[in-house]
Design an enzyme around this catalytic site. Structure first.
Site, short mmCIF file in Angstrom:
data_model
loop_
_atom_site.label_atom_id
_atom_site.label_comp_id
_atom_site.label_asym_id
_atom_site.label_seq_id
_atom_site.Cartn_x
_atom_site.Cartn_y
_atom_site.Cartn_z
N CYS A 1 1.39 49.95 56.96
CA CYS A 1 2.42 50.66 56.18
C CYS A 1 1.85 51.81 55.37
O CYS A 1 2.59 52.45 54.64
CB CYS A 1 3.13 49.69 55.24
SG CYS A 1 2.05 48.96 54.00
N CYS B 1 -2.50 43.62 51.90
CA CYS B 1 -1.67 44.75 51.48
C CYS B 1 -0.57 44.25 50.55
O CYS B 1 0.10 43.26 50.83
CB CYS B 1 -1.05 45.45 52.69
SG CYS B 1 0.04 46.81 52.26
N CYS C 1 18.92 39.31 45.08
CA CYS C 1 18.32 40.49 45.69
C CYS C 1 17.79 41.39 44.59
O CYS C 1 18.47 41.67 43.60
CB CYS C 1 19.36 41.23 46.54
SG CYS C 1 18.73 42.73 47.30
N CYS D 1 46.13 53.17 30.79
CA CYS D 1 46.62 53.07 29.41
C CYS D 1 46.96 54.43 28.82
O CYS D 1 47.87 54.53 27.99
CB CYS D 1 45.60 52.33 28.54
SG CYS D 1 43.98 53.12 28.49
N HIS E 1 40.54 52.19 24.99
CA HIS E 1 41.96 51.87 25.16
C HIS E 1 42.82 52.85 24.36
O HIS E 1 42.47 53.22 23.23
CB HIS E 1 42.23 50.44 24.71
CG HIS E 1 43.62 49.96 25.01
ND1 HIS E 1 44.10 49.81 26.29
CD2 HIS E 1 44.64 49.61 24.18
CE1 HIS E 1 45.34 49.38 26.25
NE2 HIS E 1 45.69 49.25 24.98
#
Length: 714
Positions: free
Chosen positions: A13, A24, A174, A450, A592
């Protein structure tokens, strides 16, 4: 000289590892005698390639040694011979040439095709498979070990069903998108091809904060959010995957026919509820908001079938609500929203809820009164001038009934925050007591619209349920984009410089931000900004005054930034003769908007420091302050450079666009006038039916009061 760091490059890689690493760090391949990188600390740029060195001296005559500065290449210690290249096998999927003893493709992990037994030598296997004699060459044992090591490592990884990232076995979520690890990796991997990956959208981390309000606090630069229907479809698939991901032991205990029957009986609202439960566990606030906006019951409890379908006994129990789940998983932000929603849904009764038939007629009247102006500035506008006020007959009701009415029609939390926590409204005793100009915050939905709802509440007393006002807002922005864009760009440039942000954007960046503002106007439930209030002032043809908190805070009370909503919005692009000078008032709290309305009174005679109103008993006049509690003039939004030169110039502008006067206490105020005669008959009919509901309970309240008096006499 600075201290140098020596690294070695992975053959597979090309990751640069520290010298103490045996494998690695990225792909876990075994370290081989590859090139070593020596680099100075913080050294970047084109000189970085010149820092590549070998771990042994490189003789000039040795042409077999390679130095490849390209990170996409795979450097080797020696150049492979033709015999070694010919002995490699080509992957059927990606055509990558793999080493002879590689069990799977190094690039795509595809299984190596076999035409003979695995015990045969690469030489024999190659001759049988390809029909030709492959050249035999000595096998690189280091390469064979690396391939097997990578194969075993990838088998231990689990693939995220949302973003397809390969995570380490010990991770429960994940590392990229925080999606939970499924129970059965193999089964989910088989189903992952049919599931659309959920887009990763970071809605909080953007270039510039614009707030968190559904009425205008969206961020400026934001990836386009998926459509509501598509998101719902993906959420349903996530629930189905969670229900289908079971271990082999659980498969023997669970009746899958029953689960299938349960799934078939579920409606869209049921799926939204299950997805909201999963969203609380996973920290997905959007799933909870989707369930709320669909009109779902926050107090709904999980049934035994739903718990069995969710298939996570450690998280879901029978009888649990969204509030229980938020408490169990310590979702404090969700808990604050859910508890507020439960308290608001407990008992709320506004005029538009009592008589839905009249409310639908009012919506048709609003749609019919919208017209588009001819000419260059083709903006839409309303032909009717209406101002909603609470009827004066409320004061004729018994105190207990009045208290019940106010509890059901007002938002007590907003009223308290605007009055006590930060004095924004009703801070002047002169206006609230002597001039009887107290403002009341009407209860409003929290479905994401709103701002539009509060505008219609302050004028017609109803919600923008059919998104008629939102569609008009989008069409006006689109048809008059050049006019509004010029004002917006000039205002934003001045505002950034006034805060010491000395930077200038390219025209492409301005266009990108403006496109995002246009997109917000067309999405139901999307957050709106100050620009949209400015456009709404042109649609109403009257000023809009926003009384809001200066800072928006988290649920813990931490200050996050300026709200930038408080101030006056004038229809500056219209002619003054085409507009009305009677404003409407809106209140803004944490994310709001609420309509601020007054109560009808008996009229005023020469109040306001000599201002002769010449009104009769049928006209209600409310005095709205144009200064804050510190007696500073409210900001006027979207002014041009000549209009914002001085405070005297801004005060002059307010007097031109509003009916202004000065009270006896020296306060500059705007007069909001409303008349029963000029009010729409449908609005009057709706309010009367709503008020009759409380008039009917008046005898019961009087009877109970009489009994209490008798008890006291005894």
């Amino acid at each position: 000289m600075t201290e140098q760091r020596v690294k070695w490059v992975c053959d597979y890689c090309t990751y640069e590892n520290w010298p103490s690493a045996v494998k690695c760090t990225m792909c876990r391949a075994q370290r081989s005698r590859g090139p070593i990188i020596t680099e100075e600390p913080y050294k970047h740029g084109p000189d970085r390639d010149s820092a590549l060195e070998w771990d042994s001296p490189r003789p000039e005559s040795d042409s077999s040694l390679l130095i490849c500065p390209d990170s996409s290449a795979r450097p080797r210690v020696r150049t492979p011979s033709m015999a070694e290249i010919a002995s490699k096998w080509s992957c059927q999927i990606c055509t990558y040439l793999n080493w002879p003893r590689a069990i799977r493709c190094t690039q795509c992990l595809c299984q190596r095709p076999r035409t003979s037994s695995p015990t045969e030598s690469p030489h024999t296997s190659g001759s049988n498979a390809g029909g030709r004699l492959a050249l035999h060459s000595p096998v690189d044992t280091c390469e064979e070990y690396n391939d097997r090591n990578r194969l075993n490592t990838h088998q231990q990884h689990w693939t995220c069903t949302a973003c397809t990232y390969q995570n380490w076995p010990k991770t429960t979520k994940c590392v990229v998108c925080d999606h939970p690890k499924p129970n059965n990796t193999q089964e989910v991997a088989d189903l992952a091809e049919s599931v659309e990956p959920t887009p990763i959208i970071n809605e909080q981390d953007r270039a510039r904060w614009r707030g968190v309000c559904s009425g205008g606090q969206g961020q400026r630069r934001s990836p386009p959010t998926p459509k509501r229907e598509d998101r719902g479809k993906m959420d349903f698939q996530r629930i189905e995957l969670a229900a289908g991901a079971m271990s082999s032991k659980e498969e023997q205990e669970v009746d899958f026919k029953k689960l299938k029957q349960i799934r078939n009986r579920l409606r869209k609202t049921d799926w939204l509820f299950l997805n909201a439960c999963a969203g609380v566990v996973e920290g997905d606030l959007a799933a909870v908001e989707a369930y709320k906006s669909s009109g779902g019951d926050i107090a709904r409890q999980l049934t035994a079938d739903e718990v069995q379908l969710l298939n996570r006994s450690s998280a879901f129990d029978v009888g649990f609500t969204l509030v229980h789940l938020a408490i169990r998983f310590q979702r404090q932000d969700m808990l604050a929203i859910l508890l507020t929603e439960v308290s608001q849904q407990a008992a709320k009764c506004i005029p538009s809820m009592v008589c839905p038939e009249v409310t639908e007629q009012i919506r048709r009247e609003i749609a019919a009164s919208l017209h588009q102006r001819k000419g260059d500035f083709a903006c839409y506008f309303l032909t009717d001038l209406l101002t909603f006020t609470l009827p004066a007959d409320i004061e004729d009701l018994p105190p207990a009934v009045q208290e019940k009415l106010f509890d059901e029609v007002l938002d007590r939390d907003v009223q308290k925050e605007l009055e006590e926590e930060s004095p924004v409204i009703n801070w002047s005793l002169e206006l609230g007591t002597r001039l009887d100009s107290r403002l009341y915050a009407l209860w409003n939905r929290t479905a994401g619209d709103c701002l539009l709802d509060s505008v219609l509440q302050a004028t017609w007393g109803i919600y923008d349920k059919d998104s008629v006002l939102r569609k008009t807002l989008h069409d006006s922005l689109h048809d008059c984009s050049h006019w509004f864009y010029t004002r917006w760009k000039e205002w934003e440039s001045w505002y950034s410089q006034s805060f010491g942000l000395h930077f200038s954007l390219r025209e492409e960046q301005w266009q990108e931000d403006w496109a995002f503002i246009l997109s917000l106007a067309s999405q139901p439930g999307a957050s709106l900004e100050q620009t949209h209030i400015f456009v709404l002032a042109h649609i109403l043809r009257r000023p809009i005054i926003v009384y809001g908190v200066k800072y928006y805070k988290s649920f813990r009370g931490e200050t996050l930034g300026y709200t930038r909503f408080q101030g006056v919005y004038l229809p500056l692009l219209w002619e003054q003769s085409f507009c009305w000078k009677s404003p409407i008032a809106l209140g803004y709290t944490r994310g709001h908007f609420s309509a601020l309305v007054a109560m009808e009174n008996d009229g005023y005679d020469n109040r306001g420091a000599g201002a002769n109103l010449n009104t009769d008993d049928d006209v209600t006049v409310t005095f709205l302050p144009l200064v804050d509690s510190e007696r500073k003039l409210l900001h006027i939004h979207f002014l041009s450079a000549p209009e914002m030169r001085s405070e005297e110039q801004q005060e002059k502008l307010l007097r031109e666009w509003l009916d202004c006067c000065v009270t006896d206490g020296g306060m500059l105020v705007a007069m909001q006038k409303s008349s029963r005669r000029r009010n729409h008959p449908l609005v009057t009919q709706m309010v009367e039916k709503w008020l009759d509901r409380y008039r009917q309970i008046r005898p019961c309240a009087s009877l109970s009061d009489g009994e209490e008096d008798e008890d006291e006499d005894e």
